[in-house]
Design a protein around this motif. Structure first.
Motif, PDB file in Angstrom:
ATOM      1  N   GLU A 190       3.437  -0.002  -7.720  1.00  0.00           N
ATOM      2  CA  GLU A 190       3.649   1.291  -7.073  1.00  0.00           C
ATOM      3  C   GLU A 190       2.574   2.298  -7.485  1.00  0.00           C
ATOM      4  O   GLU A 190       2.033   3.034  -6.652  1.00  0.00           O
ATOM      5  CB  GLU A 190       5.043   1.819  -7.412  1.00  0.00           C
ATOM      6  CG  GLU A 190       6.161   1.001  -6.795  1.00  0.00           C
ATOM      7  CD  GLU A 190       7.531   1.344  -7.362  1.00  0.00           C
ATOM      8  OE1 GLU A 190       7.578   2.121  -8.340  1.00  0.00           O
ATOM      9  OE2 GLU A 190       8.548   0.835  -6.836  1.00  0.00           O
TER      10      GLU A 190
ATOM     11  N   ALA B  36      -0.146   3.874  -4.966  1.00  0.00           N
ATOM     12  CA  ALA B  36      -0.251   5.325  -4.815  1.00  0.00           C
ATOM     13  C   ALA B  36      -1.695   5.791  -4.996  1.00  0.00           C
ATOM     14  O   ALA B  36      -2.190   6.646  -4.245  1.00  0.00           O
ATOM     15  CB  ALA B  36       0.663   6.026  -5.822  1.00  0.00           C
TER      16      ALA B  36
ATOM     17  N   TRP C 248      -3.640   4.955  -1.857  1.00  0.00           N
ATOM     18  CA  TRP C 248      -3.281   5.894  -0.786  1.00  0.00           C
ATOM     19  C   TRP C 248      -3.968   7.240  -0.994  1.00  0.00           C
ATOM     20  O   TRP C 248      -4.517   7.817  -0.057  1.00  0.00           O
ATOM     21  CB  TRP C 248      -1.764   6.098  -0.758  1.00  0.00           C
ATOM     22  CG  TRP C 248      -0.981   5.036  -0.088  1.00  0.00           C
ATOM     23  CD1 TRP C 248      -1.265   3.701  -0.023  1.00  0.00           C
ATOM     24  CD2 TRP C 248       0.247   5.219   0.641  1.00  0.00           C
ATOM     25  NE1 TRP C 248      -0.281   3.039   0.675  1.00  0.00           N
ATOM     26  CE2 TRP C 248       0.653   3.933   1.089  1.00  0.00           C
ATOM     27  CE3 TRP C 248       1.034   6.314   0.922  1.00  0.00           C
ATOM     28  CZ2 TRP C 248       1.827   3.752   1.827  1.00  0.00           C
ATOM     29  CZ3 TRP C 248       2.204   6.136   1.652  1.00  0.00           C
ATOM     30  CH2 TRP C 248       2.588   4.859   2.109  1.00  0.00           C
TER      31      TRP C 248
ATOM     32  N   LEU D 148       5.334   3.573   0.902  1.00  0.00           N
ATOM     33  CA  LEU D 148       4.633   3.156  -0.314  1.00  0.00           C
ATOM     34  C   LEU D 148       5.465   2.140  -1.093  1.00  0.00           C
ATOM     35  O   LEU D 148       4.945   1.140  -1.596  1.00  0.00           O
ATOM     36  CB  LEU D 148       4.313   4.373  -1.184  1.00  0.00           C
ATOM     37  CG  LEU D 148       3.352   4.143  -2.345  1.00  0.00           C
ATOM     38  CD1 LEU D 148       2.539   5.394  -2.619  1.00  0.00           C
ATOM     39  CD2 LEU D 148       4.074   3.725  -3.615  1.00  0.00           C
TER      40      LEU D 148
END
Length: 369
Positions: A67, A71, A74, A125
């Motif tokens: 994760e 992130a 992104w 996400l």
């Protein structure tokens, strides 16, 4: 249930698992009851508008390794200040081109290929990170046998998995060795693993001398793969062993040894991968790996130099004449350096930079102070 506390995070995750991402609401507002029209239908116009605090509460910070990594990708690709678990890739400014670029970054970082169609189905996400985790942990058919860190670097360094069996443990080492392209192997089951690893080394770097490195049981495996490659006529530049005891006679680990081994491994692996799924998936391989090393003694002498980096408390266990030392393992030279941290701490953030510097000096042929 009346009076029960509603978890927005849990509700949003449940919706994301059951609905396409574009149908998952951006905001959730709790009401005591649904307003109805005179005909008993929901009065949409009477529903409260989403409040600013609801939007703020909707943010869920990334937690797991996957994760957090997703992130960061992104934020870089989409120019976001922060990306939360419930955020949607396309609603955040993503496009098909950006998605393809994201897939490239994911394959470079984790060594896995996630189908475009899969990421179109799970565009949050959280969903994308879970899809990558499934691929990395081998729960799908597209698992790659190694991860590549610092892919643009020219100097290869093959790293063999420790007891946990996953190349992810070398992420930090790669960050501290930017001049080296780390090919970090995942666990391969079966008694033919030495020849299979040797095949992978030859396929990845077909020519020239190559250095091998292994932490914990990975050091024993690196030595065996070096022997196999030398037997095939391949030159090994260096074998670096990170706190691995040499096995000179075959043995079968007993139940108590296996129990203690698995207890320590579970904590250690989760600490370095940040994933419960990875930890659970590789634990089943750990006992087989230990048994394999037990019945595969590290006999013979390599033409390549062998260097050992011990933990800070066990340097004396690697002195000449002590059972388990690597003296006599190399025809051209053998070195023992005292590293930093205990065995379980050597790849931790506190000690890794100094241990990585010792590895760098060994690989560069410098005198390690």
């Amino acid at each position: 249930e009346p009076g029960a506390e509603v978890s927005r995070a849990a509700l949003r995750r449940a919706l994301a698992d059951a609905l396409p991402s574009y149908l998952v609401p951006a905001h959730l507002t709790e009401v005591g009851a649904l307003p109805l029209t005179a005909h008993g239908k929901v009065d949409v116009r009477a529903l409260p508008a989403p409040r600013a605090e609801d939007a703020q509460a909707a943010y869920e910070a990334p937690v797991t390794l996957y994760e957090v990594s997703m992130a960061k990708h992104w934020e870089t690709l989409l120019g976001l200040e922060r990306a939360g678990l419930a955020d949607d890739f396309f609603a955040s400014g993503g496009s098909s081109i950006k998605l393809i670029e994201l897939l490239h970054h994911l394959r470079t970082e984790f060594g896995v290929g996630v189908p475009v169609s899969r990421l179109y189905q799970v565009t949050t996400l959280h969903g994308m990170a879970a899809a990558v985790e499934e691929r990395v942990t081998g729960t799908t058919a597209d698992e790659v046998p190694h991860l590549t860190f610092n892919p643009e670097a020219e100097r290869p360094l093959f790293c063999f998995p420790p007891a946990g069996g996953h190349g992810l443990v070398y992420r930090g080492l790669a960050a501290s060795l930017p001049a080296h392209r780390l090919i970090a192997f995942n666990y391969l089951p079966g008694d033919d693993k030495v020849s299979r690893y040797a095949d992978l080394v030859a396929a990845t770097v077909p020519e020239g001398p190559v250095p091998l490195l292994g932490y914990s049981l990975g050091g024993n495996l690196a030595f065996e793969v070096a022997r196999e490659l030398e037997a095939r006529g391949r030159e090994i530049a260096h074998v670096v062993v990170l706190d691995s005891r040499r096995t000179l006679e075959a043995y079968e680990p007993g139940p108590e040894v296996l129990k203690a081994f698995e207890a320590e491994l579970g904590h250690h692996l989760h600490q370095h991968t940040g994933s419960e799924i990875v930890t659970a998936a590789v634990m089943e391989h750990a006992a087989e790996y230990l048994r394999f090393c037990g019945r595969t003694p590290n006999t013979g002498t390599l033409a390549a130099p062998v260097s050992v980096l011990t933990d800070e408390d066990k340097a004396d266990l690697y002195e000449e004449g002590v059972p388990g030392s690597w003296h006599g393992s190399s025809a051209v030279g053998h070195r023992v350096l005292c590293g930093f941290g205990t065995h379980a701490e050597m790849l931790d953030a506190e000690h890794l930079p100094r241990n990585a510097e010792l590895v760098r000096r060994l690989l560069d042929g410098e005198a390690a102070a």
